[in-house]
Design a protein around this motif. Sequence first.
Motif, mmCIF file in Angstrom:
data_model
loop_
_atom_site.group_PDB
_atom_site.id
_atom_site.type_symbol
_atom_site.label_atom_id
_atom_site.label_comp_id
_atom_site.label_asym_id
_atom_site.label_seq_id
_atom_site.Cartn_x
_atom_site.Cartn_y
_atom_site.Cartn_z
ATOM 1 N N PHE A 1 0.826 -1.217 0.000
ATOM 2 C CA PHE A 1 0.000 0.000 0.000
ATOM 3 C C PHE A 1 0.857 1.264 0.000
ATOM 4 C CE2 PHE A 1 -2.155 -3.370 2.409
ATOM 5 C CZ PHE A 1 -3.250 -3.562 1.585
ATOM 6 N N CYS A 2 0.388 2.266 -0.726
ATOM 7 C CA CYS A 2 1.033 3.586 -0.711
ATOM 8 C C CYS A 2 -0.058 4.637 -0.722
ATOM 9 C CB CYS A 2 1.929 3.774 -1.938
ATOM 10 S SG CYS A 2 3.395 2.734 -1.882
ATOM 11 N N ARG A 3 0.222 5.803 -0.167
ATOM 12 C CA ARG A 3 -0.780 6.885 -0.200
ATOM 13 C C ARG A 3 -0.985 7.376 -1.638
ATOM 14 N NH1 ARG A 3 -2.718 5.267 3.084
ATOM 15 N NH2 ARG A 3 -2.680 5.670 5.308
ATOM 16 N N GLN A 4 0.089 7.398 -2.379
ATOM 17 C CA GLN A 4 0.046 7.923 -3.751
ATOM 18 C C GLN A 4 1.141 7.219 -4.539
ATOM 19 O OE1 GLN A 4 -0.162 12.315 -4.141
ATOM 20 N NE2 GLN A 4 1.780 12.178 -5.207
ATOM 21 N N LYS A 5 0.894 6.976 -5.813
ATOM 22 C CA LYS A 5 1.910 6.266 -6.598
ATOM 23 C C LYS A 5 2.946 7.272 -7.101
ATOM 24 C CE LYS A 5 3.255 2.397 -8.590
ATOM 25 N NZ LYS A 5 3.687 1.220 -7.850
ATOM 26 N N CYS A 6 4.210 7.069 -6.747
ATOM 27 C CA CYS A 6 5.259 7.965 -7.242
ATOM 28 C C CYS A 6 5.385 7.775 -8.757
ATOM 29 C CB CYS A 6 6.582 7.660 -6.553
ATOM 30 S SG CYS A 6 6.479 7.822 -4.757
ATOM 31 N N PHE A 7 5.759 8.827 -9.459
ATOM 32 C CA PHE A 7 5.675 8.810 -10.920
ATOM 33 C C PHE A 7 6.701 7.879 -11.587
ATOM 34 C CE2 PHE A 7 4.137 13.465 -10.441
ATOM 35 C CZ PHE A 7 2.920 12.994 -9.961
ATOM 36 N N TYR A 8 7.733 7.506 -10.830
ATOM 37 C CA TYR A 8 8.798 6.669 -11.404
ATOM 38 C C TYR A 8 8.665 5.204 -10.988
ATOM 39 C CZ TYR A 8 10.308 7.313 -6.634
ATOM 40 O OH TYR A 8 10.305 7.343 -5.269
ATOM 41 N N CYS A 9 7.681 4.904 -10.141
ATOM 42 C CA CYS A 9 7.702 3.621 -9.430
ATOM 43 C C CYS A 9 6.994 2.489 -10.170
ATOM 44 C CB CYS A 9 7.061 3.807 -8.057
ATOM 45 S SG CYS A 9 6.922 2.267 -7.150
ATOM 46 N N ASP A 10 7.689 1.374 -10.331
ATOM 47 C CA ASP A 10 7.036 0.196 -10.919
ATOM 48 C C ASP A 10 7.030 -0.973 -9.926
ATOM 49 O OD1 ASP A 10 9.670 -0.644 -10.971
ATOM 50 O OD2 ASP A 10 9.462 -1.682 -12.885
ATOM 51 N N PHE A 11 7.178 -0.670 -8.644
ATOM 52 C CA PHE A 11 7.089 -1.746 -7.639
ATOM 53 C C PHE A 11 5.638 -2.197 -7.525
ATOM 54 C CE2 PHE A 11 10.633 0.717 -5.314
ATOM 55 C CZ PHE A 11 11.594 0.113 -6.093
ATOM 56 N N PRO A 12 5.406 -3.411 -7.030
ATOM 57 C CA PRO A 12 4.024 -3.835 -6.799
ATOM 58 C C PRO A 12 3.434 -3.112 -5.582
ATOM 59 C CG PRO A 12 5.568 -5.608 -6.255
ATOM 60 C CD PRO A 12 6.382 -4.451 -6.740
ATOM 61 N N SER A 13 2.986 -1.894 -5.820
ATOM 62 C CA SER A 13 2.419 -1.087 -4.732
ATOM 63 C C SER A 13 1.258 -0.275 -5.296
ATOM 64 C CB SER A 13 3.493 -0.144 -4.181
ATOM 65 O OG SER A 13 3.842 0.818 -5.153
ATOM 66 N N PHE A 14 0.245 -0.049 -4.470
ATOM 67 C CA PHE A 14 -0.990 0.551 -4.976
ATOM 68 C C PHE A 14 -1.491 1.650 -4.053
ATOM 69 C CE2 PHE A 14 -0.576 -3.885 -6.045
ATOM 70 C CZ PHE A 14 -0.707 -3.870 -7.431
ATOM 71 N N GLY B 1 9.139 -4.424 3.492
ATOM 72 C CA GLY B 1 9.237 -3.391 2.464
ATOM 73 C C GLY B 1 7.934 -3.254 1.705
ATOM 74 N N GLY B 2 8.006 -2.497 0.602
ATOM 75 C CA GLY B 2 6.752 -2.302 -0.105
ATOM 76 C C GLY B 2 6.943 -1.633 -1.446
ATOM 77 N N GLY B 3 5.941 -0.848 -1.779
ATOM 78 C CA GLY B 3 4.932 -0.295 -0.899
ATOM 79 C C GLY B 3 5.537 0.517 0.263
ATOM 80 N N THR B 4 4.663 0.804 1.178
ATOM 81 C CA THR B 4 5.059 1.631 2.313
ATOM 82 C C THR B 4 4.529 1.017 3.603
ATOM 83 O OG1 THR B 4 4.687 3.526 0.847
ATOM 84 C CG2 THR B 4 5.120 4.012 3.141
ATOM 85 N N PRO B 5 5.338 0.212 4.298
ATOM 86 C CA PRO B 5 4.856 -0.355 5.553
ATOM 87 C C PRO B 5 4.332 0.712 6.524
ATOM 88 C CG PRO B 5 6.902 -1.402 4.917
ATOM 89 C CD PRO B 5 6.666 -0.294 3.931
ATOM 90 N N CYS C 1 10.230 3.068 5.582
ATOM 91 C CA CYS C 1 9.302 4.104 6.037
ATOM 92 C C CYS C 1 9.305 5.276 5.063
ATOM 93 C CB CYS C 1 9.721 4.647 7.401
ATOM 94 S SG CYS C 1 9.657 3.431 8.707
ATOM 95 N N ASN C 2 8.146 5.860 4.888
ATOM 96 C CA ASN C 2 8.045 7.085 4.109
ATOM 97 C C ASN C 2 8.005 8.239 5.105
ATOM 98 O OD1 ASN C 2 6.702 9.364 2.801
ATOM 99 N ND2 ASN C 2 6.345 7.968 1.095
ATOM 100 N N PRO C 3 8.855 9.269 4.916
ATOM 101 C CA PRO C 3 8.872 10.367 5.880
ATOM 102 C C PRO C 3 7.495 11.025 6.044
ATOM 103 C CG PRO C 3 10.722 10.549 4.376
ATOM 104 C CD PRO C 3 9.858 9.454 3.847
ATOM 105 N N GLY D 1 6.214 13.017 -7.625
ATOM 106 C CA GLY D 1 5.024 12.387 -7.026
ATOM 107 C C GLY D 1 5.173 11.937 -5.592
ATOM 108 N N ARG D 2 6.195 12.457 -4.877
ATOM 109 C CA ARG D 2 6.340 12.066 -3.474
ATOM 110 C C ARG D 2 5.344 12.835 -2.620
ATOM 111 N NH1 ARG D 2 9.049 7.542 -2.463
ATOM 112 N NH2 ARG D 2 9.478 8.308 -0.363
ATOM 113 N N ILE D 3 4.963 12.256 -1.459
ATOM 114 C CA ILE D 3 3.930 12.906 -0.639
ATOM 115 C C ILE D 3 4.518 13.737 0.491
ATOM 116 C CG2 ILE D 3 2.160 11.147 -1.087
ATOM 117 C CD1 ILE D 3 2.908 10.001 1.751
HETATM 118 S S1 SF4 Z 1 6.342 5.222 -1.851
HETATM 119 FE FE1 SF4 Z 1 7.829 3.738 -2.677
HETATM 120 S S2 SF4 Z 1 6.634 1.939 -3.255
HETATM 121 FE FE2 SF4 Z 1 5.181 3.622 -2.939
HETATM 122 S S3 SF4 Z 1 4.876 4.439 -4.975
HETATM 123 FE FE3 SF4 Z 1 6.514 5.651 -4.041
HETATM 124 S S4 SF4 Z 1 8.423 4.617 -4.623
HETATM 125 FE FE4 SF4 Z 1 6.728 3.200 -5.061
#
Ligand code: SF4
Length: 387
Positions: free
Chosen positions: A14-27, A65-69, A105-107, A142-144
């Motif tokens: 899980f992520c709050r928002q998808k970063c524009f460069y990210c292709d990890f399995p996170s939503f 990891g993630g995603g964003t634990p 962790c995401n700051p 696209g970072r939050i």
């Molecule tokens: S926080 Fe990390 S995993 Fe989530 S979208 Fe951004 S780069 Fe991808």
Amino acid sequence: MRKQRWGLYIHIPFCRQKCFYCDFPSFAGRERYEADYTDALCRELAEQGVLYREKWGRPQTIYMGGGTPSVLDAALLEQILQAISETFAWEGIDEEERPEFTVECNPGTIDEAKLALLRAGGVNRLSFGVQTFDDALLKRIGRIHTGAQAREAMELARAAGFRNVSMDLIYGLPGETQAMLMHDLETMVSLQPEHISIYGLQLEEGTAFARMQEMGKLSLPDDDTVEAMYDAMTSFLPQHGYARYEISNFAKPGFESRHNLSYWQDVPYLGLGAAAHSYLEGQRYENVRDIPAYIEGIRLGRSIRREEEPATRRIAMEEFAFLALRTAEGIDKQRFAEKFGVTLEEIYHEAIAKLKGQGLLEDTGDSVHLTELGMKYGNAAFEAFLL
Ligand code: SF4
């Protein structure tokens, strides 16, 4: 029980928002699944984690990891930590004997209370996705969070008692100059994390950036600038006490990520959660990627793990070489011979001679490893190791 070195990976998609460069399995936007996902994960842990603990003992490393634990509510994080602690029964065990336990962790989604919870739950290493301290750049990718939040996250982590903290940085971002990267590097070393991961931006298929690029709406630094950034970064970090131990990773002495090293050193790992990968007894597996399908599969007791095509001997050798070549230690000749029953030279004589001649590879007798130049032109080196 046969004691065996192994690692545990736990995926939080899980992520709050998808970063524009990210292709990890996170939503993003899947908060409604977080509680059921946590239940399913804990169930998978109780089954698979116990199975491998009984087989091999406790894992030496755990990585969430993630995603964003850190997007998970405190109650859900606590549930996972509790399940891990019960599975590996480490209450009463000395701190030094516990596994290296990292949580990404995401700051923008961490606070004092969550950090205290992680610390109390046995987490002894944090990895912050910082990427840059420049607010305009953060927005553009696209970072939050802001740069100030990243600095504050470090302060909070220290106050919570974390003595092993890693930070991630990306360079080559849209509109970034070398001066901006230097500013990021200076800010980062002023915060004194024990470990720094630094990556050049890659345009991955399916990402927002890849679409923007196709439409001609992405303005990236040119190749010369990116190369100058790479050179600046690889000389700056060692000058400030961070030794390079892998292509993208730098650490103060003794703070190399044991979990990541185990991936590169062919150590088995069990991956739990949607889209998690496992490498067990020479076989690679992938868990189902879709979050509802994962939850449902676990609930109904169906298998959610798919065997990947078994690697041929040739592919297994290449994989072994590629992974080991990423590290400063390189390919251990004895380990290679033990695993494949032939010497490294018998298989790679030509590649080794060619890369040595180009100054990209060094042979110590016991191992071969990339030189600084070899790390810079890693692709050429990896190509030579294709069989
Ligand atoms: S926080 Fe990390 S995993 Fe989530 S979208 Fe951004 S780069 Fe991808």
